[in-house]
Design a protein around this motif. Structure first.
Motif, PDB file in Angstrom:
ATOM      1  N   ALA A 253       3.980  -1.574 -13.815  1.00 52.51           N
ATOM      2  CA  ALA A 253       2.231  -2.159 -13.753  1.00 52.51           C
ATOM      3  C   ALA A 253       1.392  -1.893 -12.925  1.00 52.51           C
ATOM      4  O   ALA A 253      -0.027  -1.974 -12.584  1.00 52.51           O
ATOM      5  CB  ALA A 253       2.217  -3.528 -14.742  1.00 52.51           C
ATOM      6  N   SER A 254       1.864  -1.650 -11.403  1.00 48.11           N
ATOM      7  CA  SER A 254       1.018  -1.453 -10.229  1.00 48.11           C
ATOM      8  C   SER A 254      -0.150  -0.516 -10.322  1.00 48.11           C
ATOM      9  O   SER A 254      -1.278  -0.958 -10.155  1.00 48.11           O
ATOM     10  CB  SER A 254       2.149  -1.870  -8.765  1.00 48.11           C
TER      11      SER A 254
ATOM     12  N   VAL B 271       0.801  -1.456  -0.362  1.00 48.93           N
ATOM     13  CA  VAL B 271      -0.250  -0.141  -0.056  1.00 48.93           C
ATOM     14  C   VAL B 271       0.856   1.238   0.047  1.00 48.93           C
ATOM     15  O   VAL B 271       1.198   1.860  -0.433  1.00 48.93           O
ATOM     16  CB  VAL B 271      -1.013  -0.275   0.731  1.00 48.93           C
ATOM     17  N   THR B 272       1.754   1.667   1.269  1.00 49.15           N
ATOM     18  CA  THR B 272       2.208   2.563   1.105  1.00 49.15           C
ATOM     19  C   THR B 272       4.137   2.382   0.423  1.00 49.15           C
ATOM     20  O   THR B 272       4.492   4.056   0.488  1.00 49.15           O
ATOM     21  CB  THR B 272       2.711   3.038   2.924  1.00 49.15           C
ATOM     22  N   THR B 273       4.333   1.396   0.082  1.00 48.21           N
ATOM     23  CA  THR B 273       5.450   0.909  -1.101  1.00 48.21           C
ATOM     24  C   THR B 273       5.379   0.132  -1.762  1.00 48.21           C
ATOM     25  O   THR B 273       4.470  -1.374  -1.092  1.00 48.21           O
ATOM     26  CB  THR B 273       6.991   1.042  -0.177  1.00 48.21           C
ATOM     27  N   VAL B 274       5.704  -0.072  -2.721  1.00 53.03           N
ATOM     28  CA  VAL B 274       5.302  -1.220  -3.706  1.00 53.03           C
ATOM     29  C   VAL B 274       6.405  -1.616  -3.920  1.00 53.03           C
ATOM     30  O   VAL B 274       7.408  -1.367  -4.503  1.00 53.03           O
ATOM     31  CB  VAL B 274       4.303  -0.954  -5.121  1.00 53.03           C
ATOM     32  N   ARG B 275       6.989  -2.644  -3.436  1.00 52.66           N
ATOM     33  CA  ARG B 275       7.841  -3.689  -3.798  1.00 52.66           C
ATOM     34  C   ARG B 275       7.849  -4.579  -4.712  1.00 52.66           C
ATOM     35  O   ARG B 275       7.398  -5.417  -5.698  1.00 52.66           O
ATOM     36  CB  ARG B 275       8.285  -3.772  -2.713  1.00 52.66           C
ATOM     37  N   ALA B 276       9.396  -5.107  -5.569  1.00 52.08           N
ATOM     38  CA  ALA B 276       9.803  -5.964  -6.315  1.00 52.08           C
ATOM     39  C   ALA B 276      11.062  -6.921  -6.065  1.00 52.08           C
ATOM     40  O   ALA B 276      11.643  -6.035  -5.141  1.00 52.08           O
ATOM     41  CB  ALA B 276       9.081  -5.681  -7.089  1.00 52.08           C
ATOM     42  N   PHE B 277      10.636  -7.962  -5.573  1.00 56.93           N
ATOM     43  CA  PHE B 277      12.083  -9.154  -5.101  1.00 56.93           C
ATOM     44  C   PHE B 277      12.345  -9.837  -6.304  1.00 56.93           C
ATOM     45  O   PHE B 277      12.134 -10.456  -7.134  1.00 56.93           O
ATOM     46  CB  PHE B 277      11.582  -9.434  -3.904  1.00 56.93           C
ATOM     47  N   CYS B 278      13.829  -9.731  -5.935  1.00 60.86           N
ATOM     48  CA  CYS B 278      14.562 -10.534  -7.438  1.00 60.86           C
ATOM     49  C   CYS B 278      15.474 -11.407  -6.523  1.00 60.86           C
ATOM     50  O   CYS B 278      15.872 -11.404  -5.875  1.00 60.86           O
ATOM     51  CB  CYS B 278      15.820  -9.243  -7.854  1.00 60.86           C
TER      52      CYS B 278
ATOM     53  N   ARG C  46      12.815  -7.177 -15.169  1.00 64.99           N
ATOM     54  CA  ARG C  46      10.999  -7.473 -14.798  1.00 64.99           C
ATOM     55  C   ARG C  46      10.528  -6.988 -13.655  1.00 64.99           C
ATOM     56  O   ARG C  46       9.222  -6.165 -13.453  1.00 64.99           O
ATOM     57  CB  ARG C  46      11.238  -8.833 -15.003  1.00 64.99           C
ATOM     58  N   ALA C  47      11.467  -6.413 -12.709  1.00 67.91           N
ATOM     59  CA  ALA C  47      10.862  -6.050 -11.675  1.00 67.91           C
ATOM     60  C   ALA C  47      10.232  -5.141 -11.110  1.00 67.91           C
ATOM     61  O   ALA C  47       9.064  -3.567 -11.298  1.00 67.91           O
ATOM     62  CB  ALA C  47      12.008  -5.885 -10.131  1.00 67.91           C
ATOM     63  N   ARG C  48      11.021  -4.225 -12.706  1.00 65.52           N
ATOM     64  CA  ARG C  48      10.327  -2.668 -13.188  1.00 65.52           C
ATOM     65  C   ARG C  48       9.061  -2.246 -14.142  1.00 65.52           C
ATOM     66  O   ARG C  48       8.420  -1.408 -13.392  1.00 65.52           O
ATOM     67  CB  ARG C  48      11.361  -1.711 -13.670  1.00 65.52           C
TER      68      ARG C  48
END
Length: 371
Positions: free
Chosen positions: A140-141, A102-109, A133-135
């Motif tokens: 897209a979020s 919600v307050t930070t959108v994250r993607a983990f590799c 891919r994370a970017r």
């Protein structure tokens, strides 16, 4: 002086997603997305890498298969397996973006390369693919909040792994400590007796209290760095969960009116209170990682998550649940109780664990690119 809140560019701009991803060419491997049928082979490679790097854990088939259960994941786009000319799996990558952020959108590799194939540039290109891919996933979020791309490493991982992350633009953001305390033997301190007051009651975890426990967890960790709410589907991903070692504290007669009037009460909890649902205020959910006993050299019960609702801090709800879990570990002959903690935890957890005899065994860190 201006009091306006600074605005940030849309996440689609800050993430700077590549239009297409570059598939690694180093090592002459053949690449494709992971499938459920790959799980045993994928597990074997991951655990081979884990042993080679002296990591304090191994993974299980249940954990690998669970990756394919998340409906928010698209493994055809979010994973990559690299095979050599003989068809042997030698490298892998996966990217995951938790849906509840919600307050930070994250993607983990995540990823790894067979020890015999290191030094060929495979890991560098694989990390570049994962970061790209994370970017894409962050863009897209559509969540126009701060963004983060994260990776993890054990403190004593090969120096080449730390250099790989640093050269790719990642910086260390957080440190974690794995703690353990003896439950048996001459140096094992007694497990404390914890008396709860008022209408608080300690009970074993049960399925009918699971949703209330999720709501308690989201509230408890709302002020913890790097933590975001868990959706119901995320919450169900708990490979290794040991219900027989898990306990919660409920308030049998909460002050519903005061809680509903509090600005700290989140909408989901408010709805549950209005519906007369149970209110879990403290919890200790444990996991059983039998495969790790040999790696660590001792048996242990693992406290996977521990917390107390913010309105109930200071009333020993988490301590009561933790102590109950420790007794359950000991009753099954576990030699140690173990858990992992953020070194900058804001709730005073370090002091609590130290007072109970927990000491550091290993450490890890999170590297990130902040967007």
């Amino acid at each position: 002086m201006s009091t306006e809140t600074p605005t940030i560019a849309p996440i689609a701009e800050r993430a700077a997603p590549p239009a297409t991803l570059t598939i690694p060419t180093a090592g002459g491997l053949t690449w494709r997305a992971a499938t459920r049928e790959d799980a045993p082979t994928w597990l074997a490679l991951r655990n081979l890498i884990s042993r080679a790097d002296a990591e304090p854990y191994v993974e299980t088939l249940e954990e690998i298969e669970e990756i394919f259960e998340g409906a928010w994941r698209d493994m055809t786009a979010d994973s990559l397996l690299g095979f050599d000319a003989d068809g042997a799996l030698v490298a892998w990558a996966q990217v995951d973006s938790p849906p509840g952020d919600v307050t930070t959108v994250r993607a983990f590799c995540w990823g790894g390369v067979h020890p015999d194939r290191r030094g060929e540039g495979i890991g560098r290109e694989l990390l570049a693919w994962g970061t790209g891919r994370a970017r894409q996933m962050l863009a897209a979020s559509g969540k126009d909040v701060p963004g983060r791309i994260g990776v993890f490493a054990e403190d004593d991982a090969p120096a080449s792994k730390h250099r790989l992350y640093e050269r790719a633009g990642f910086g260390v953001r957080r440190y974690y400590s794995d703690l353990a305390r003896a439950l048996t033997g001459p140096y094992a301190a007694p497990v404390p007796d914890v008396a709860l007051t008022g209408t608080l009651r300690l009970v074993p975890w049960s399925t009918d209290l699971d949703e209330a426990t999720r709501l308690a967890h989201n509230d408890a960790f709302r002020d913890h760095w790097g933590s975001q709410p868990q959706t119901r589907e995320q919450w169900q991903q708990r490979a290794g969960f040991a219900p027989e070692w898990s306990f919660v504290v409920v308030d049998d007669a909460p002050d519903v009116e005061a809680l509903l009037a509090s600005p700290d009460t989140d909408p989901e909890t408010a709805a549950a209170l209005r519906a007369g649902e149970p209110l879990v205020v403290g919890y200790q959910l444990a996991a059983r990682y039998t495969e790790d006993f040999e790696v660590r050299g001792y048996s242990f019960g693992y406290t996977d998550i521990l917390g107390a609702r913010r309105a109930y801090r200071g009333r020993k709800t988490a301590l009561a649940a933790l102590a109950a879990g420790m007794r359950a570990f000991a009753a099954e002959g576990m030699q140690y109780a173990a858990l992992d903690v953020d070194t900058a935890n804001p709730s005073g957890a370090h002091g609590l664990y130290a007072s109970l005899g927990y000491t550091k065994t290993t450490g890890s860190r999170m590297y990130s690119i902040e967007l």
